[in-house]
Write an enzyme that holds these catalytic residues in place. Sequence first.
Site, PDB file in Angstrom:
ATOM      1  N   CYS A   1      -4.922   2.533  -3.676  1.00  0.00           N
ATOM      2  CA  CYS A   1      -3.756   3.108  -2.964  1.00  0.00           C
ATOM      3  C   CYS A   1      -2.550   2.181  -3.069  1.00  0.00           C
ATOM      4  O   CYS A   1      -1.776   2.037  -2.102  1.00  0.00           O
ATOM      5  CB  CYS A   1      -4.057   3.389  -1.498  1.00  0.00           C
ATOM      6  SG  CYS A   1      -5.323   4.611  -1.244  1.00  0.00           S
TER       7      CYS A   1
ATOM      8  N   GLN B   1      -4.148  -5.354   6.825  1.00  0.00           N
ATOM      9  CA  GLN B   1      -5.088  -6.354   6.270  1.00  0.00           C
ATOM     10  C   GLN B   1      -4.889  -7.719   6.922  1.00  0.00           C
ATOM     11  O   GLN B   1      -5.425  -8.716   6.435  1.00  0.00           O
ATOM     12  CB  GLN B   1      -4.909  -6.489   4.743  1.00  0.00           C
ATOM     13  CG  GLN B   1      -5.134  -5.222   3.960  1.00  0.00           C
ATOM     14  CD  GLN B   1      -6.589  -4.748   3.989  1.00  0.00           C
ATOM     15  OE1 GLN B   1      -7.503  -5.479   4.368  1.00  0.00           O
ATOM     16  NE2 GLN B   1      -6.811  -3.496   3.607  1.00  0.00           N
TER      17      GLN B   1
ATOM     18  N   HIS C   1       0.859  -1.183   0.000  1.00  0.00           N
ATOM     19  CA  HIS C   1       0.000   0.000   0.000  1.00  0.00           C
ATOM     20  C   HIS C   1       0.900   1.241   0.000  1.00  0.00           C
ATOM     21  O   HIS C   1       2.028   1.189   0.508  1.00  0.00           O
ATOM     22  CB  HIS C   1      -0.839  -0.057   1.282  1.00  0.00           C
ATOM     23  CG  HIS C   1      -1.909   0.972   1.409  1.00  0.00           C
ATOM     24  ND1 HIS C   1      -1.661   2.256   1.823  1.00  0.00           N
ATOM     25  CD2 HIS C   1      -3.242   0.897   1.207  1.00  0.00           C
ATOM     26  CE1 HIS C   1      -2.798   2.931   1.861  1.00  0.00           C
ATOM     27  NE2 HIS C   1      -3.780   2.128   1.497  1.00  0.00           N
TER      28      HIS C   1
ATOM     29  N   LYS D   1     -10.108  -0.951  10.472  1.00  0.00           N
ATOM     30  CA  LYS D   1     -10.240  -2.138   9.613  1.00  0.00           C
ATOM     31  C   LYS D   1     -10.462  -3.390  10.460  1.00  0.00           C
ATOM     32  O   LYS D   1     -10.676  -4.469   9.937  1.00  0.00           O
ATOM     33  CB  LYS D   1      -8.988  -2.313   8.752  1.00  0.00           C
ATOM     34  CG  LYS D   1      -8.822  -1.214   7.698  1.00  0.00           C
ATOM     35  CD  LYS D   1      -7.598  -1.480   6.867  1.00  0.00           C
ATOM     36  CE  LYS D   1      -7.125  -0.271   6.094  1.00  0.00           C
ATOM     37  NZ  LYS D   1      -7.938   0.059   4.930  1.00  0.00           N
TER      38      LYS D   1
ATOM     39  N   ASP E   1       3.294  -4.477   8.137  1.00  0.00           N
ATOM     40  CA  ASP E   1       2.063  -3.693   8.033  1.00  0.00           C
ATOM     41  C   ASP E   1       0.899  -4.679   8.172  1.00  0.00           C
ATOM     42  O   ASP E   1       0.608  -5.453   7.267  1.00  0.00           O
ATOM     43  CB  ASP E   1       2.050  -2.996   6.663  1.00  0.00           C
ATOM     44  CG  ASP E   1       0.709  -2.348   6.343  1.00  0.00           C
ATOM     45  OD1 ASP E   1      -0.260  -2.551   7.106  1.00  0.00           O
ATOM     46  OD2 ASP E   1       0.628  -1.654   5.317  1.00  0.00           O
TER      47      ASP E   1
HETATM   48  N1  PLP Z   1      -1.596  -0.759   4.585  1.00  0.00           N
HETATM   49  C1  PLP Z   1      -2.507  -1.556   3.979  1.00  0.00           C
HETATM   50  C2  PLP Z   1      -2.108  -2.922   3.527  1.00  0.00           C
HETATM   51  C3  PLP Z   1      -3.803  -1.076   3.803  1.00  0.00           C
HETATM   52  O1  PLP Z   1      -4.722  -1.854   3.205  1.00  0.00           O
HETATM   53  C4  PLP Z   1      -4.138   0.226   4.251  1.00  0.00           C
HETATM   54  C5  PLP Z   1      -5.479   0.769   4.017  1.00  0.00           C
HETATM   55  O2  PLP Z   1      -6.169   0.377   3.107  1.00  0.00           O
HETATM   56  C6  PLP Z   1      -3.150   0.978   4.880  1.00  0.00           C
HETATM   57  C7  PLP Z   1      -1.895   0.452   5.028  1.00  0.00           C
HETATM   58  C8  PLP Z   1      -3.441   2.347   5.404  1.00  0.00           C
HETATM   59  O3  PLP Z   1      -4.314   2.277   6.479  1.00  0.00           O
HETATM   60  P1  PLP Z   1      -4.911   3.612   7.149  1.00  0.00           P
HETATM   61  O4  PLP Z   1      -5.450   4.436   6.029  1.00  0.00           O
HETATM   62  O5  PLP Z   1      -5.948   3.099   8.071  1.00  0.00           O
HETATM   63  O6  PLP Z   1      -3.778   4.275   7.859  1.00  0.00           O
END
Ligand code: PLP
Length: 405
Positions: A363, A202, A122, A225, A199
């Site tokens: 994203c 997900q 992401h 999430k 990270d």
């Molecule tokens: N990393 C991953 C794999 C994601 O799917 C997301 C959000 O879709 C993020 C990071 C960013 O999360 P947030 O916008 O809640 O900070």
Amino acid sequence: MFDIETVRADFPVLNQQIYGRQLIYLDNAATSQKPLAVISKIKEVYSLYNSNIHRSTSKLAAICTEEYERARNTVREFINAKYTHEIVFTSGTTAGINMIAFSFGEKFVNKGDEIVVCESEHHSNIVPWQLMCNRKGAVLKVLPFDDSGELRLDLLDELLTERTRLLCVAQASNVLGTVNPLDKIVEKTHSKGVYVLVDGAQGIQHLKTDVRLADIDFYVFSGHKAYGPTGTGVLYGKESLLEQLPPWQGGGDMVKNVSFAKTTYAELPLKFEAGTSNYTGAIALAEALNYLSNKGLDDIHSYERDLTDYALKNIAQIPEITIYGTSKQKVGIASFLVGGAHHSDMGEILDKMGIAVRTGRLCADPAIHHYGITGVIRASWTFYNTKNEIDKLCEGIEKAKKMLN
Ligand code: PLP
């Protein structure tokens, strides 16, 4: 016992009509819905004991502080961290990664050093590292994935050099759904003396997560999430590492003493929690984790695995569909295109049928560009979704395809 009707009744938003059709919410990878327990907890804080934590001397502040610190311990237990002070509350995954990118960068990264990220990440796990590399004169290197969506671990050996300081990888990809083999990645990376940031945006909501067993150095996730409130999140870091890092932001609650000559910082974790934190959110996030634990993580995970097998099998049978990400280990995500239909047209038609999905680049531009496409339709499900909803999705896709042709 995991009873789907009882579970669905816990999530009030699911019970509504959209354009005259029963809502089918399949956009869980973007954000999840909240159970009543979480909604009630937010109301409880504001109705009964809202008061600024760690500061005031009042009874209310004592209750609120106790709830907040209890929430920290709930998170610790949920991910099996060793100490509660290894749990830092943040505003989300993005904030956690930016914090490590700054603090780790200040402490451990010098000109010419290298950071490794994966092609499937992401933007939140790419751009903060680009910013840090620009600031420090470091080099960003990329671990690619193959067309099935699996990371090219065969390239890891040559990618990790004596200049590599950190490898950043998602627990599961938000585009491909791939569950990355953290055990192998951590073992290989540590054997080269390199730290690992995972990270978990997900991952935490779908996979059993044990940061100690996996020997992860830094782990981040977002509350929203994982059935918790927006604007909440967690950064876990090993005590030995967090101790060494300088603070990211300065302000109240993160200091011991302040003078113009010298300021000293608070102990962990407060060193990383400058300003009035989102304590209501953190308390409600812990309630979301309690909700999952009370329902039974094993039952939730096995329900989700069964639903994922069913969904991937049925979606793959739709004529002219291409699914992006076909690795064996996947969370409940299918990113796809059908025939020549544009992803946003299909998303709009599905929405009119009451089916909420996400479309576009998710994203994660590099992952999308890997396939030479401009975007996808993404359906993402979780333990409150049903096989019947997946059937409706498949019917909806077929209908939309006919309309667009
Ligand atoms: N990393 C991953 C794999 C994601 O799917 C997301 C959000 O879709 C993020 C990071 C960013 O999360 P947030 O916008 O809640 O900070």
